[in-house]
Design a protein around this motif. Structure first.
Motif, short mmCIF file in Angstrom:
data_model
loop_
_atom_site.label_atom_id
_atom_site.label_comp_id
_atom_site.label_asym_id
_atom_site.label_seq_id
_atom_site.Cartn_x
_atom_site.Cartn_y
_atom_site.Cartn_z
N ASP A 308 42.06 44.23 40.82
CA ASP A 308 40.84 43.60 41.70
C ASP A 308 39.51 43.68 40.46
O ASP A 308 39.01 44.92 40.35
CB ASP A 308 40.03 45.35 42.32
N TRP A 309 40.69 42.68 39.20
CA TRP A 309 39.48 42.75 38.21
C TRP A 309 38.12 41.59 38.58
O TRP A 309 37.06 41.68 37.82
CB TRP A 309 40.24 42.11 37.04
N SER A 310 38.29 41.46 39.40
CA SER A 310 37.46 39.61 39.35
C SER A 310 35.72 40.35 40.11
O SER A 310 35.52 41.67 40.54
CB SER A 310 37.79 38.83 41.11
N MET A 311 35.08 39.23 38.71
CA MET A 311 33.59 40.27 38.96
C MET A 311 32.99 39.17 40.55
O MET A 311 31.76 39.93 40.66
CB MET A 311 32.57 39.56 37.66
N PHE A 312 33.77 38.43 40.97
CA PHE A 312 32.90 38.22 42.37
C PHE A 312 33.12 39.09 43.08
O PHE A 312 33.84 39.68 43.52
CB PHE A 312 32.92 36.49 42.19
#
Length: 312
Positions: A308-312
């Motif tokens: 779950d790395w997405s910054m969005f």
């Protein structure tokens, strides 16, 4: 510093990497610069360094490669440190949607300045803005800046790659002389190109670039010393360009599938940033049709989805 403490992704990383490595057979090593064609097609490596100093590497992370377009991020930052936002009188802030070597928009859109600093035309202009009375002094400042961020005073450039780029640079010369004719590029074109080719040929490994990315992840602060190496505003500007333009004309797709600021280079390297958390570098010389590492992009997609790395 707690390098002995395992990172959350340490155990899964080797398996994910080997799954992505299989895609290398479908890509193609860059051969328009002859020296780059010598890179091992099936290589794939990654280093991740978090703000606590933990270094996690897998695969061919020790492989040496030239920075190529990743260096554009740091010449942009150095030009901002030299001149502030006045540099945008010469280079725009918008993605092009075109190939990184394209000169189409230079001809079609007035006043003929490059759309952004991440395409070749924009990066050549940025190289011309680095302070220094000679190409040697300009490049020395770039090299010292990268050495400081990477934490390695022995970093230098690959002379063979530099010569190879310079000898096959017909498109880049065309771009530069067109910019000169449009009065966007000032001074001696060949001297500016020398600086550009040399900083693209700076030779590093994954851990070097991950350390540079970590400083950007920490808003310009070296977490090991607490020293502010880059003004926070300029890190913000660079990270924004990485999101909108950093993966060439695949930047939108990468933002959706990975969701991290990133910059790729045709050596097969990708620098990515987890803001406030970690710096990442992947290298996989086999490229897709957009000029990005095929296996490297896939590995970053898998990691982003898994953790779950997405910054969005």
């Amino acid at each position: 510093m707690r390098e002995h403490v395992k990172s959350p992704w340490q155990e899964a990383l080797p398996e994910l990497l080997e799954q992505s490595r299989a895609l290398s057979a479908q890509g193609k090593v860059a051969d328009y610069i002859p020296q780059l064609a010598l890179a091992p097609q099936h290589a794939l490596g990654i280093s991740i360094i978090d703000k606590d100093g933990r270094v996690t590497s897998a695969g061919d992370a020790g492989l040496s490669f030239t920075m190529q377009s990743i260096s554009k991020v740091f010449t942009l930052i150095l030009a901002l440190m030299d001149h502030g936002e006045r540099i945008f009188d010469k280079v725009g802030m918008e993605p092009t949607g075109d190939n990184f070597k394209s000169m189409l928009k230079l001809e079609l859109v007035e006043p003929g300045k490059p759309f952004n600093p991440m395409i070749n035309a924009g990066a050549i202009v940025i190289s011309s803005l680095i302070r220094g009375d000679t190409p040697e002094l300009k490049f020395e400042r770039i090299l010292q800046f990268i050495r400081r961020l990477a934490g390695d005073p022995s970093i230098t450039y690959n002379h063979d790659v530099f010569l190879s780029e310079s000898e096959t640079a017909n498109r880049n010369r065309s771009l530069a002389y067109f910019l000169k004719d449009n009065r966007i590029l000032e001074g001696d074109v060949e001297q500016h190109l020398e600086v550009y080719f040399k900083h693209c040929a700076i030779e590093v490994n994954c851990e070097h670039v991950a350390r540079m990315a970590l400083i950007m992840a920490c808003d310009g602060v070296d977490p090991a010393t607490g020293e502010q190496l880059i003004p926070r505003l300029y890190v913000q500007i660079a990270k924004t360009f990485m999101v909108t333009c950093g993966m060439y004309n695949a930047s939108g797709e990468f933002a959706i599938k990975v969701g991290l600021p990133a910059k790729s280079g045709v050596s097969g390297s990708i620098m990515a940033i987890r803001p406030g958390v970690a710096g990442i570098c992947v290298v996989g010389p086999a490229l897709n049709e957009k000029g990005n590492s095929l296996a490297g992009v896939h590995l970053l997609e898998r990691l982003s989805q898994t953790y779950d790395w997405s910054m969005f």
